[in-house]
Write a protein that holds these residues in place. Structure first.
Motif, PDB file in Angstrom:
ATOM      1  N   SER A   1       0.853  -1.186   0.000  1.00  0.00           N
ATOM      2  CA  SER A   1       0.000   0.000   0.000  1.00  0.00           C
ATOM      3  C   SER A   1       0.891   1.239   0.000  1.00  0.00           C
ATOM      4  CB  SER A   1      -0.914   0.000   1.221  1.00  0.00           C
ATOM      5  OG  SER A   1      -0.142  -0.007   2.412  1.00  0.00           O
TER       6      SER A   1
ATOM      7  N   TRP B   1     -11.332  -7.111  -1.306  1.00  0.00           N
ATOM      8  CA  TRP B   1     -11.454  -5.971  -0.408  1.00  0.00           C
ATOM      9  C   TRP B   1     -12.909  -5.540  -0.297  1.00  0.00           C
ATOM     10  CZ3 TRP B   1     -13.705  -1.743  -2.600  1.00  0.00           C
ATOM     11  CH2 TRP B   1     -13.682  -1.672  -4.004  1.00  0.00           C
TER      12      TRP B   1
ATOM     13  N   THR C   1      -5.501  -6.840   6.091  1.00  0.00           N
ATOM     14  CA  THR C   1      -5.132  -5.432   6.256  1.00  0.00           C
ATOM     15  C   THR C   1      -6.386  -4.618   6.541  1.00  0.00           C
ATOM     16  OG1 THR C   1      -3.305  -5.708   4.696  1.00  0.00           O
ATOM     17  CG2 THR C   1      -3.987  -3.445   5.209  1.00  0.00           C
TER      18      THR C   1
ATOM     19  N   ARG D   1      -7.580  -0.523   7.175  1.00  0.00           N
ATOM     20  CA  ARG D   1      -7.135   0.865   7.090  1.00  0.00           C
ATOM     21  C   ARG D   1      -8.347   1.786   7.086  1.00  0.00           C
ATOM     22  NH1 ARG D   1      -4.026   1.151   1.569  1.00  0.00           N
ATOM     23  NH2 ARG D   1      -3.408  -0.949   2.208  1.00  0.00           N
TER      24      ARG D   1
ATOM     25  N   CYS E   1      -6.398  -9.921  -4.171  1.00  0.00           N
ATOM     26  CA  CYS E   1      -6.834  -9.269  -2.944  1.00  0.00           C
ATOM     27  C   CYS E   1      -8.337  -9.045  -3.037  1.00  0.00           C
ATOM     28  CB  CYS E   1      -6.104  -7.941  -2.754  1.00  0.00           C
ATOM     29  SG  CYS E   1      -6.763  -6.942  -1.378  1.00  0.00           S
TER      30      CYS E   1
ATOM     31  N   ARG F   1      -3.503   2.186   9.561  1.00  0.00           N
ATOM     32  CA  ARG F   1      -3.320   0.903   8.886  1.00  0.00           C
ATOM     33  C   ARG F   1      -2.826  -0.137   9.878  1.00  0.00           C
ATOM     34  NH1 ARG F   1       1.067  -1.611   6.289  1.00  0.00           N
ATOM     35  NH2 ARG F   1       0.511  -2.895   4.485  1.00  0.00           N
TER      36      ARG F   1
ATOM     37  N   GLN G   1      -2.067  -4.629  10.014  1.00  0.00           N
ATOM     38  CA  GLN G   1      -1.951  -5.812   9.161  1.00  0.00           C
ATOM     39  C   GLN G   1      -1.606  -7.029  10.007  1.00  0.00           C
ATOM     40  OE1 GLN G   1       1.297  -6.532   5.982  1.00  0.00           O
ATOM     41  NE2 GLN G   1      -0.453  -5.764   4.791  1.00  0.00           N
TER      42      GLN G   1
END
Length: 691
Positions: free
Chosen positions: A336, A682, A622, A624, A680, A564, A566
């Protein structure tokens, strides 16, 4: 030879009790065939025509096989069966009889089919006579010519099918060719099944037409009593001559296919390099038995199909290995980038081992800077992919050491030259400071980058470049001019390889103009735009790979990263999974999203579980906070599989299939993006703003 001019017979109803004396005077024999009992009665003259002595004939049609050659018997059976099937009252045919001394005599027969009031055939009465004198040498030659033409047509079908199979690259291509109505159906087959041998079992890969699938035969053992299993075991074809033969030989399978009205079948082993790789079954509903010529044709066809299948299987294995190597050389994940939205995509146009050396990379640098790389190694083979992997690693290392963009490119060129390879590579390296928007660009023989403005328009950045990597070191010209531009908030920098630009018959400038128009009319979101560009590349086809990197600078009023966290979760690591759940729960409440805590936790847990269940590697979770006009909490779950998730509707009692449906219902927006060799998944949740 069918007698097209067969006339209606007129025999006494009480025949053979009172035979017609005219028949005897004309040296014609007569017969009466009771279709219910199967008894076949012949008079004395008919016995003489067949050269059978009293006591040599048992009263069944099969008893004539000692005098009627198999090919002639099959042809005669076909004529009679067709007449019964289409409702005819009469039929006629010429056939040959092998007499006791071995000579062949032409014989003519005519039959009258007697039916009951329902139309069902009950009895056939008819005559037989010696027709050798009747058929001149010319007629005999004509008969042989007809047979030769039939053989040529069958051979032509094999040749046409073999020619089509020569272009088949995958197993599915082979299946589609075999199912084509202009293919095997010319041999009269009404249904087809094909299976491949896998780990001691036969997996059904093709069957048709629709509705002919037999439950329980999708995967069968080689030792089971099925015809495909038998030909794989024995490595010999199996020709099933009649329904009775099928029912007696395969009593388990026969009850399931009676609705197909199968009358005969041919099962062929598919043998390559002296080992069975599968089996093919051709089923018929309008014929009985196979002549020697027909058997030879089918065996030849089976050999051709086996060779094509083996080529297709080798191709798919090589392609899987090549793509695995290529994906291993690309970044497994893209970091990111604070202050930017990024998207990367890769489209492979590989054929077997012919894979490309295209690559992309995104490199976090000290001071909040980021390096973006796009490149293409010369060639389309595994060596190109291997060189690409090494070149990507050294570029990342030189950039991370803090060298200037020009130095990074020059050192990479020297490395490639010293790698003792004849390959060169084009490359474009951009180093961006997202806090100021300053971007430094260095080009080594690569196509120019593009910038999409905030109003959607697109412009080409003319970057003065140097020689491709490897060549600049070879010729001692390691100077790479640096072009500096400013990327305003909301603008997007696009780097790509030439596979996205080049088209047959179109020069580079025209291709760049077309690409800029696509970008101008494309969606604003960089992930959606990347998908759009790759879809266009897929539609065009093309023989070159495509690598694509988009970097959009965020700014005031645009979405930025505000926090953020993770967590890495390995398969079977229950402790890490528990920690990830605790992290999600704590972060959601700490970031002021308690009102949606249950929804976020449920969706995140579903995505993590799916990644661990359906892939072999770890799941990287993750969280954020995205700030801007609307404040959102974003959940990302990254895994190593490139297979896209598929939404399924679960049944009323189903316990699975609701995962993505749940995500779709609870999240405000969600999607999937490629991350190196993986993906990914999301989703984003709108959460209240904070002071």
């Amino acid at each position: 030879m069918v007698d097209r001019g067969a006339s209606a017979l007129s025999l006494p109803d009480d025949w053979p009790a009172h035979p017609d004396p005219i028949l005897a005077l004309n040296r014609m024999g007569s017969f009466d065939w009771d279709l219910d009992s199967g008894l076949f009665h012949m008079d004395v003259q008919a016995h003489e025509i067949f050269d059978l002595r009293p006591g040599e004939f048992d009263g069944s049609p099969d008893g004539l096989s000692v005098r009627v050659p198999p090919a002639e018997g099959i042809r005669l059976d076909t004529v009679v069966s067709q007449a019964i099937k289409d409702g005819s009252e009469n039929y006629g045919a010429y056939f040959r009889v092998r007499r006791r001394d071995g000579s062949l005599r032409w014989t003519h027969t005519q039959g009258c089919i007697r039916r009951d009031e329902t139309g069902r055939p009950r009895r056939i009465i008819g005559i037989v006579r010696d027709a050798t004198q009747e058929l001149s040498e010319g007629a005999a030659r004509h008969e042989l010519a007809v047979q030769d033409e039939a053989r040529r047509q069958q051979t032509s079908v094999v040749q046409i099918t073999t020619a089509a199979l020569a272009h088949a690259r995958t197993v599915q291509d082979v299946i589609e060719i075999l199912k084509d109505t202009h293919g095997l159906t010319h041999l009269g087959a009404t249904s087809m099944v094909m299976g491949l041998v896998e780990a001691g079992r036969i997996r059904l890969v093709a069957e048709g037409p629709a509705g002919s699938f037999v439950p329980g035969t999708l995967i069968t053992r080689i030792d089971e009593e099925y015809p495909m299993s038998e030909v794989v075991r024995t490595l010999a074809p199996r020709f099933i001559e009649s329904p009775d033969d099928f029912a007696a030989s395969y009593p388990v399978l026969w009850p399931h296919i009676t609705d197909l009205q199968i009358t005969s079948a041919a099962y062929l082993p598919l043998i390559a390099q002296a080992r069975p790789i599968g089996a093919l079954g051709l089923l018929y509903n309008d014929r009985y038995g196979f002549s020697a010529e027909e058997r030879n044709v089918l065996v030849a066809l089976g050999s051709s199909i086996a060779q094509s299948l083996q080529r297709a299987m080798f191709y798919e294995q090589e392609k899987d290995l090549a793509q695995g190597l290529q994906q291993a050389m690309l970044p497994r994940s893209i970091p990111s980038v604070p202050g930017a939205d990024t998207a990367v995509r890769y489209r492979s146009a590989s054929l077997g081992r012919d894979i490309g050396g295209d690559w992309y990379d995104l490199i976090p640098l000290p001071g909040g800077r980021v390096g973006a790389v796009i490149g293409d190694v010369q060639g389309h083979d595994t060596h190109a992919a291997a060189v690409m992997g090494q070149l990507r690693i050294v570029l990342r290392a030189y950039a991370a050491e803090g060298h200037t963009p020009a130095t990074v490119m020059a050192r990479a060129s020297v490395f490639l030259h010293e790698l003792d390879t004849e390959r060169f590579a084009t490359c474009l390296y951009a180093e961006a400071d997202l806090s100021t928007g300053v971007v430094q660009l260095v080009r080594a023989g690569h196509i120019d980058p593009l910038v999409r403005q905030t109003d959607g328009t697109c412009r080409r950045l003319s970057v003065e470049g140097g020689l491709p990597l490897g060549l600049s070191a070879l010729f001692g010209r390691l100077e790479y001019p640096v072009e500096t531009v400013e990327l305003d908030p909301g603008q997007t920098l696009m780097l790509c390889t030439d596979g996205l630009v080049e088209q047959p018959g179109v020069d580079l400038d025209e291709g760049m103009h077309t690409l800029m128009e696509l970008i101008r009319s494309g969606p604003e979101d960089v992930r959606d735009l990347a998908d759009r560009l790759i879809d266009v590349a897929e539609e065009r086809g093309g023989e070159d790979d495509v690598a694509l990197l988009l970097l959009r600078r965020c700014g005031p009023g645009l979405r930025q990263s505000g926090g953020r966290l993770q967590q890495r979760v390995l398969p079977g690591d229950s402790e890490a999974l528990t920690e990830a759940r605790h992290m999600i729960r704590a972060a959601v409440r700490a970031w002021g999203a308690a009102e949606r805590a249950d929804e976020i936790e449920l969706v995140a847990d579903e995505l993590i579980t799916n990644a661990l269940m359906h892939t072999e590697g770890p799941a990287i979770v993750t969280l954020r906070v995205l700030t801007g006009p609307d404040r959102r909490l974003r959940v990302e779950v990254e895994d190593s599989s490139s297979a896209l998730p598929r939404r399924r509707e679960a049944g009323e009692s189903g316990v699975s299939g609701r995962g993505l449906l749940l995500v779709d219902r609870l999240a405000d927006v969600w999607g999937v993006e490629a991350r190196g060799g993986g993906k990914c998944v999301w989703c984003e949740f709108l959460v209240p703003g904070r002071d």
